[in-house]
Design a protein around this motif. Structure first.
Motif, PDB file in Angstrom:
ATOM      1  N   GLN A  53       1.568   6.870  -7.036  1.00  0.00           N
ATOM      2  CA  GLN A  53       0.677   7.942  -7.474  1.00  0.00           C
ATOM      3  C   GLN A  53       1.424   9.273  -7.584  1.00  0.00           C
ATOM      4  O   GLN A  53       1.005  10.171  -8.307  1.00  0.00           O
ATOM      5  CB  GLN A  53      -0.483   8.112  -6.491  1.00  0.00           C
ATOM      6  CG  GLN A  53      -1.388   6.927  -6.371  1.00  0.00           C
ATOM      7  CD  GLN A  53      -2.368   7.069  -5.209  1.00  0.00           C
ATOM      8  OE1 GLN A  53      -2.460   8.123  -4.574  1.00  0.00           O
ATOM      9  NE2 GLN A  53      -3.088   6.006  -4.918  1.00  0.00           N
ATOM     10  N   LYS A 106      -0.848  17.620  -7.482  1.00  0.00           N
ATOM     11  CA  LYS A 106      -1.688  16.570  -6.899  1.00  0.00           C
ATOM     12  C   LYS A 106      -2.645  17.194  -5.887  1.00  0.00           C
ATOM     13  O   LYS A 106      -2.224  18.012  -5.056  1.00  0.00           O
ATOM     14  CB  LYS A 106      -0.829  15.516  -6.178  1.00  0.00           C
ATOM     15  CG  LYS A 106       0.231  14.863  -7.049  1.00  0.00           C
ATOM     16  CD  LYS A 106      -0.385  13.992  -8.091  1.00  0.00           C
ATOM     17  CE  LYS A 106       0.705  13.326  -8.930  1.00  0.00           C
ATOM     18  NZ  LYS A 106       0.188  12.526  -9.987  1.00  0.00           N
ATOM     19  N   TYR A 117      -0.913  13.330   3.493  1.00  0.00           N
ATOM     20  CA  TYR A 117      -1.320  12.655   2.262  1.00  0.00           C
ATOM     21  C   TYR A 117      -1.240  11.137   2.440  1.00  0.00           C
ATOM     22  O   TYR A 117      -2.185  10.407   2.139  1.00  0.00           O
ATOM     23  CB  TYR A 117      -0.404  13.116   1.129  1.00  0.00           C
ATOM     24  CG  TYR A 117      -0.787  12.611  -0.241  1.00  0.00           C
ATOM     25  CD1 TYR A 117      -1.664  13.333  -1.034  1.00  0.00           C
ATOM     26  CD2 TYR A 117      -0.254  11.434  -0.759  1.00  0.00           C
ATOM     27  CE1 TYR A 117      -2.011  12.893  -2.306  1.00  0.00           C
ATOM     28  CE2 TYR A 117      -0.591  10.986  -2.017  1.00  0.00           C
ATOM     29  CZ  TYR A 117      -1.472  11.714  -2.788  1.00  0.00           C
ATOM     30  OH  TYR A 117      -1.813  11.268  -4.044  1.00  0.00           O
ATOM     31  N   PHE A 118      -0.113  10.661   2.949  1.00  0.00           N
ATOM     32  CA  PHE A 118       0.043   9.221   3.156  1.00  0.00           C
ATOM     33  C   PHE A 118      -0.897   8.711   4.245  1.00  0.00           C
ATOM     34  O   PHE A 118      -1.515   7.656   4.105  1.00  0.00           O
ATOM     35  CB  PHE A 118       1.499   8.867   3.494  1.00  0.00           C
ATOM     36  CG  PHE A 118       2.351   8.679   2.283  1.00  0.00           C
ATOM     37  CD1 PHE A 118       2.538   7.427   1.726  1.00  0.00           C
ATOM     38  CD2 PHE A 118       2.962   9.761   1.676  1.00  0.00           C
ATOM     39  CE1 PHE A 118       3.312   7.250   0.595  1.00  0.00           C
ATOM     40  CE2 PHE A 118       3.749   9.601   0.536  1.00  0.00           C
ATOM     41  CZ  PHE A 118       3.924   8.337  -0.001  1.00  0.00           C
ATOM     42  N   GLU A 121      -3.849   9.844   5.218  1.00  0.00           N
ATOM     43  CA  GLU A 121      -5.240   9.793   4.752  1.00  0.00           C
ATOM     44  C   GLU A 121      -5.489   8.563   3.884  1.00  0.00           C
ATOM     45  O   GLU A 121      -6.551   7.946   3.950  1.00  0.00           O
ATOM     46  CB  GLU A 121      -5.578  11.053   3.969  1.00  0.00           C
ATOM     47  CG  GLU A 121      -5.695  12.283   4.832  1.00  0.00           C
ATOM     48  CD  GLU A 121      -5.770  13.579   4.026  1.00  0.00           C
ATOM     49  OE1 GLU A 121      -5.730  13.527   2.775  1.00  0.00           O
ATOM     50  OE2 GLU A 121      -5.847  14.637   4.662  1.00  0.00           O
ATOM     51  N   ARG A 122      -4.522   8.198   3.082  1.00  0.00           N
ATOM     52  CA  ARG A 122      -4.705   7.069   2.165  1.00  0.00           C
ATOM     53  C   ARG A 122      -4.474   5.720   2.838  1.00  0.00           C
ATOM     54  O   ARG A 122      -5.111   4.737   2.497  1.00  0.00           O
ATOM     55  CB  ARG A 122      -3.794   7.249   0.955  1.00  0.00           C
ATOM     56  CG  ARG A 122      -4.396   8.273  -0.007  1.00  0.00           C
ATOM     57  CD  ARG A 122      -3.362   9.095  -0.725  1.00  0.00           C
ATOM     58  NE  ARG A 122      -4.032  10.133  -1.544  1.00  0.00           N
ATOM     59  CZ  ARG A 122      -4.451  11.290  -1.048  1.00  0.00           C
ATOM     60  NH1 ARG A 122      -4.274  11.590   0.222  1.00  0.00           N
ATOM     61  NH2 ARG A 122      -5.056  12.177  -1.835  1.00  0.00           N
ATOM     62  N   LEU A 123      -3.584   5.667   3.822  1.00  0.00           N
ATOM     63  CA  LEU A 123      -3.301   4.403   4.496  1.00  0.00           C
ATOM     64  C   LEU A 123      -4.310   4.074   5.590  1.00  0.00           C
ATOM     65  O   LEU A 123      -4.579   2.905   5.867  1.00  0.00           O
ATOM     66  CB  LEU A 123      -1.900   4.418   5.093  1.00  0.00           C
ATOM     67  CG  LEU A 123      -0.750   4.460   4.102  1.00  0.00           C
ATOM     68  CD1 LEU A 123       0.560   4.676   4.834  1.00  0.00           C
ATOM     69  CD2 LEU A 123      -0.702   3.184   3.286  1.00  0.00           C
ATOM     70  N   VAL A 149       0.707   4.126  -2.972  1.00  0.00           N
ATOM     71  CA  VAL A 149       0.517   5.563  -2.760  1.00  0.00           C
ATOM     72  C   VAL A 149       1.708   6.329  -3.336  1.00  0.00           C
ATOM     73  O   VAL A 149       1.536   7.341  -4.008  1.00  0.00           O
ATOM     74  CB  VAL A 149       0.310   5.890  -1.263  1.00  0.00           C
ATOM     75  CG1 VAL A 149       0.246   7.397  -1.039  1.00  0.00           C
ATOM     76  CG2 VAL A 149      -0.954   5.215  -0.742  1.00  0.00           C
ATOM     77  N   GLU A 188       0.833  -1.211   0.000  1.00  0.00           N
ATOM     78  CA  GLU A 188       0.000   0.000   0.000  1.00  0.00           C
ATOM     79  C   GLU A 188       0.867   1.261   0.000  1.00  0.00           C
ATOM     80  O   GLU A 188       0.558   2.231  -0.692  1.00  0.00           O
ATOM     81  CB  GLU A 188      -0.943  -0.009   1.207  1.00  0.00           C
ATOM     82  CG  GLU A 188      -2.054   0.992   1.119  1.00  0.00           C
ATOM     83  CD  GLU A 188      -3.068   0.686   0.028  1.00  0.00           C
ATOM     84  OE1 GLU A 188      -3.734   1.644  -0.421  1.00  0.00           O
ATOM     85  OE2 GLU A 188      -3.204  -0.481  -0.397  1.00  0.00           O
ATOM     86  N   ARG A 248      -7.265   1.501   4.954  1.00  0.00           N
ATOM     87  CA  ARG A 248      -6.979   0.060   4.955  1.00  0.00           C
ATOM     88  C   ARG A 248      -6.321  -0.409   6.253  1.00  0.00           C
ATOM     89  O   ARG A 248      -6.401  -1.582   6.600  1.00  0.00           O
ATOM     90  CB  ARG A 248      -6.087  -0.268   3.763  1.00  0.00           C
ATOM     91  CG  ARG A 248      -5.878  -1.741   3.594  1.00  0.00           C
ATOM     92  CD  ARG A 248      -5.552  -2.111   2.184  1.00  0.00           C
ATOM     93  NE  ARG A 248      -5.257  -3.526   2.123  1.00  0.00           N
ATOM     94  CZ  ARG A 248      -4.367  -4.064   1.332  1.00  0.00           C
ATOM     95  NH1 ARG A 248      -3.686  -3.309   0.496  1.00  0.00           N
ATOM     96  NH2 ARG A 248      -4.158  -5.353   1.342  1.00  0.00           N
TER      97      ARG A 248
END
Length: 90
Positions: free
Chosen positions: A36, A45, A59-60, A62-64, A33, A29, A67
């Motif tokens: 991207q 971005k 940024y990282f 929020e995306r991690l 990210v 994961e 999951r």
């Protein structure tokens, strides 16, 4: 620029393996990210219009977090200039 990203996950051990999270999944994961952002202008971005280390941490995170709900810390560093930023995730 080259960046290094570290993620820490905390939580209760999951049976039967006894881990908090599958680190292979976390690594995949993190790489997804990062992919991207690779070979592009960070300030183009969404969310990184000002691509500071602090904003990269967010940024990282929020995306991690989606999951990996046990995500507790993100560290983004630029080893070439000895700068880093750490974010404790709530």
């Amino acid at each position: 620029h080259s960046f290094k990203v570290e993620a820490t996950v905390r939580g209760v051990q999951q049976e039967p393996v006894g881990w908090v999270a599958d680190l292979a999944d976390l690594d995949a994961e993190l790489k997804a990210v990062a992919a991207q952002l690779d070979h592009g202008l960070l300030n183009e971005k969404p969310g990184l219009e000002r691509p500071t280390l602090e904003h990269l941490c967010l940024y990282f995170a929020e995306r991690l977090k989606v999951r990996f709900p046990g995500l507790s810390r993100i560290v983004v560093s630029r080893p070439t200039i000895s700068e880093s930023c750490a974010l404790n995730v709530a």
